[in-house]
Design an enzyme around this catalytic site. Structure first.
Site, PDB file in Angstrom:
ATOM      1  N   ASP A  44       0.709   5.206  -0.032  1.00 20.70           N
ATOM      2  CA  ASP A  44      -0.212   6.461   0.065  1.00 20.70           C
ATOM      3  C   ASP A  44       0.503   7.863   0.065  1.00 20.70           C
ATOM      4  O   ASP A  44       1.349   7.922   0.699  1.00 20.70           O
ATOM      5  CB  ASP A  44      -0.963   6.152   1.467  1.00 20.70           C
ATOM      6  N   ASP A  95       3.312   1.308   3.440  1.00 18.40           N
ATOM      7  CA  ASP A  95       2.562   1.136   4.875  1.00 18.40           C
ATOM      8  C   ASP A  95       2.636  -0.393   5.241  1.00 18.40           C
ATOM      9  O   ASP A  95       1.937  -1.296   4.755  1.00 18.40           O
ATOM     10  CB  ASP A  95       1.196   1.438   4.788  1.00 18.40           C
ATOM     11  N   ASP A 124       0.826  -1.272  -0.036  1.00 14.58           N
ATOM     12  CA  ASP A 124      -0.143  -0.053  -0.012  1.00 14.58           C
ATOM     13  C   ASP A 124       0.922   1.160  -0.027  1.00 14.58           C
ATOM     14  O   ASP A 124       1.572   1.779   1.003  1.00 14.58           O
ATOM     15  CB  ASP A 124      -0.833  -0.190   1.211  1.00 14.58           C
TER      16      ASP A 124
END
Ligand code: SF4
Lengths: 340, 330
Positions: free
Chosen positions: B96, B234, B94
């Protein structure tokens, strides 16, 4: 040198013959006496492990096979964990002392780990190459920067490591292998096959009970060494949250095994919403065997889990493969505070 | 306004699910499915057996967010993790842009471009070059709002434990680098070259020659290497093997954009703010109200209004501003 061999370990005919071999038999064939000494060595190994004997005992394939069956038949988590750890350390010593890189290759091959050598072996200027996923799987069980993936040479799906790192990887893979094989043996089968040596099995259980069973001699450790599941039950009881019957049983028997006295155990239950001192004492006496005659052992992790009592989260110790019992957790922590 | 759910927004989401047939992730019947409604209710531990069931569910619920597990379970609808019986899991990353250093001061476009570059480096440098994962096992998705998700489905990684995945996230973020051990590895690079030791060796440049590398130099090189080479993932998303993640092809409830697959070779010039707008939101216009002045937003090639007050805008602009909480329907 041990070369783990699943087919051999699962060879029940061989195990039956080892169990039945006897030294005293006059007509003893060569194989019979060979098996008798394998049997003797296997029991000596397990007993050494149970006693916490640190000395090095060499191990060969058929002894290891027989040991595995002994462990399944006894089915006592702490005995299993100790013996497997001792077998692991034995294998590690053998791997460190290995004279030829082919030995490591072969050892790995037996565990399903593909190893090859890069560089010049003669000048000792070489690295072992293994798959990055094998590395990540087994290195993650070893602490220390030396074993982190970040510090390795990584390329195109492979990790290139020096001898000492390779040995640790194989050591951990060996532990996984042993547990994997144990899972393939049914306890009833092991008990049946090992009937001729049932006295020896009893002797080991007895030795273990003497050393650890009677709570008091285990010596009381402090609560910081309790596993997450036990801490959670304690926390709930303290804050007046209702704890299931199974949870209470688990806590009381755990504390008893950990060497806590009846009074001390009672104190943990004082805040329970429905606390009744007499009933609690009665129940503790039951668990400790004072009334019933048989001592109650706390449930193993698997049972804890299916009763929603396991709170392992990301506790590293709980995630170890051999962590199958809350008491094992406690005992391991007591022996080595810093272990992960 | 807070807590007030706009029926108009729900209707638009429902229109998307009614008019589309969503392709579920592979082996959907083994995954845990969950969603969040616009009223904030979270429903988890669902089992969906096929594409048809999934689409019925989405049309009916018109959810704000839709999730499915990276993990495959024997019983995905059990409520307790151990009882689901974990069989394996995809490897998920992930990225972001909110986590980028200095993100607060960056423009939306700049943030998305930077996180896209990180995603590209993750895929090419780490997953393909270092880990040898074949291109065909890697899928990249726009996260639906501010970043990208990378999914790896491969037999080699399927059974990796959480701890093993942590080893991998550590590697990608350049954690656990140790001066003396890296030094040792650098001396071995003549045999095979690769990984962080090779990157650090490059940072050292000429200083690495002559055998002796000074303590301060290697420390500086490690720091520099991490800044240049690590990727901002993450980590818990990757090593939590039970996590539910946003389901591809569904709408992100805070943007109204599609969580759409991005072909690897198209990533370099991919513009999610153009290419992830649902067809259903392309036509028509809506009135919206901006309660206060907002920072500049560009979507679908149009600059959204910024000043407080009532505005008439394209449907997708309205959805984006309302879903993200910047505007309301009158
Ligand atoms: S894994 Fe075992 S010791 Fe750890 S919390 Fe669960 S039941 Fe307790």
């Amino acid at each position: 040198m041990i070369f783990p061999d699943k087919r051999q370990i699962l060879n029940s005919d061989m195990i039956r013959e080892i169990a039945g071999a006897s030294i005293s038999e006059a007509s003893g064939s060569d194989l019979n006496s060979e098996y008798a000494s394998i049997k003797k060595a296997a029991f000596a190994f397990v007993e050494g492990a149970v006693r916490g004997d640190q000395s090095y005992i060499s191990l060969e394939n058929r002894e290891l096979a027989f040991i595995i069956w002994i462990l399944v038949a006894i089915d006592e988590n702490i005995i299993t964990a100790r013996t497997i750890i001792k077998a692991r350390d034995t294998a590690e010593k053998q791997l460190i002392g290995a004279q030829h890189y082919e030995d490591l290759e072969e050892f790995g091959r037996r565990l399903g780990i593909d190893i090859s050598v890069e560089g010049e072996q003669i000048k000792k200027d070489h690295l072992y190459r293994l798959d990055v996923t094998d590395f990540a799987t087994y290195a993650s069980r070893v602490t220390g920067s030396r074993y982190r993936l970040s510090n390795q040479i990584v390329r195109a799906g492979y990790v290139y490591v020096q001898n000492d790192v390779m040995v640790k990887i194989l050591r951990e893979a060996f532990v996984s292998f042993l547990f994997g094989v144990m899972d393939q043996i049914r306890k009833e089968d092991a008990v049946t096959l090992l009937r001729p040596v049932s006295d020896d099995l009893e002797r080991i259980k007895e030795a273990y009970r003497k050393a650890h069973g009677s709570g008091a001699s285990m010596g009381k450790g402090d609560a910081s060494m309790f596993p997450p599941c036990i801490n959670e039950i304690i926390k709930n009881l303290e804050s007046g949250v209702n704890v299931s019957h199974m949870g209470r049983l688990a806590l009381a028997s755990f504390l008893h095994k950990a060497g806590y006295s009846e009074d001390e155990i009672v104190s943990y239950f004082r805040n329970a919403p429905d606390f009744d001192e007499n009933i609690t004492r009665y129940q503790i006496k039951h668990i400790s065997g004072e009334i019933s005659g048989t001592e109650y052992t706390p449930p193993k992790c698997e049972t804890m889990r299916s009763n929603h009592l396991c709170y392992m989260d990301d506790d590293p110790l709980c995630h170890r493969e051999w962590m199958k019992h809350p008491l094992t957790y406690y005992e391991v922590k007591r022996r080595n505070r810093k272990i992960r | 306004m807070a807590g007030m759910v706009s029926q108009k927004l729900i209707d638009l989401f429902r229109k998307y699910y009614r008019e589309n047939m969503i392709d579920p992730p592979e082996l959907i019947s083994k995954r845990e499915v969950g969603y969040m409604t616009f009223s904030g209710e979270v429903i988890r531990h669902l089992r969906v057996n096929n594409k048809f069931e999934l689409n019925m569910l989405l049309r009916d619920a018109a959810p704000m967010h839709v999730y499915s597990s990276a993990a495959y379970y024997r019983k995905p609808d059990e409520r307790k993790m151990p009882e689901k019986e974990w069989e394996g899991a995809d490897l998920i990353f992930d990225l972001d842009s909110d986590h980028l250093p200095g993100a607060e001061k960056m423009s939306q476009r700049n943030m998305l471009a930077q996180i896209r570059d990180q995603t590209s480096r993750l895929v090419s440098d780490f997953l393909m070059d270092d880990f040898g994962i074949p291109r065909s096992s890697i899928k990249i998705y726009f996260s639906g709002n501010r970043g990208y998700h990378v999914h790896v489905s491969d037999d080699r990684i399927y059974r990796l434990t959480s701890d093993a995945r942590r080893e991998i996230t550590d590697y990608i973020t350049g954690n656990s680098l140790d001066e003396s051990i890296v030094r040792k590895a650098i001396s071995m690079l003549a045999i095979v070259s690769g990984g962080w030791p090779a990157v650090i060796r490059r940072e050292l440049g000429d200083n690495a020659n002559g055998g002796m590398i000074r303590e301060t130099e290697i420390r500086k090189a490690i720091k520099k290497a991490r800044e240049d080479h690590s990727v901002l993932i993450d980590s818990p998303v990757t090593y939590d093997i039970h996590r539910i993640i946003r389901m591809p092809n569904t709408l992100h409830g805070k943007s109204g954009l599609i969580v759409r697959e991005v072909p690897i070779d198209r990533l370099q010039d991919f513009d999610p703010l153009q290419e992830c707008i649902p067809e259903q939101f392309m036509d028509g216009e809506y009135d919206i109200i901006l309660p206060e002045k907002i920072r500049s937003v560009e979507i679908g090639g149009t600059e959204a209004p910024r000043m407080p007050g009532r505005h008439r805008v394209k449907t997708y602009v309205a959805v984006y501003l309302v879903a993200s909480g910047r505007a309301v329907f009158p």
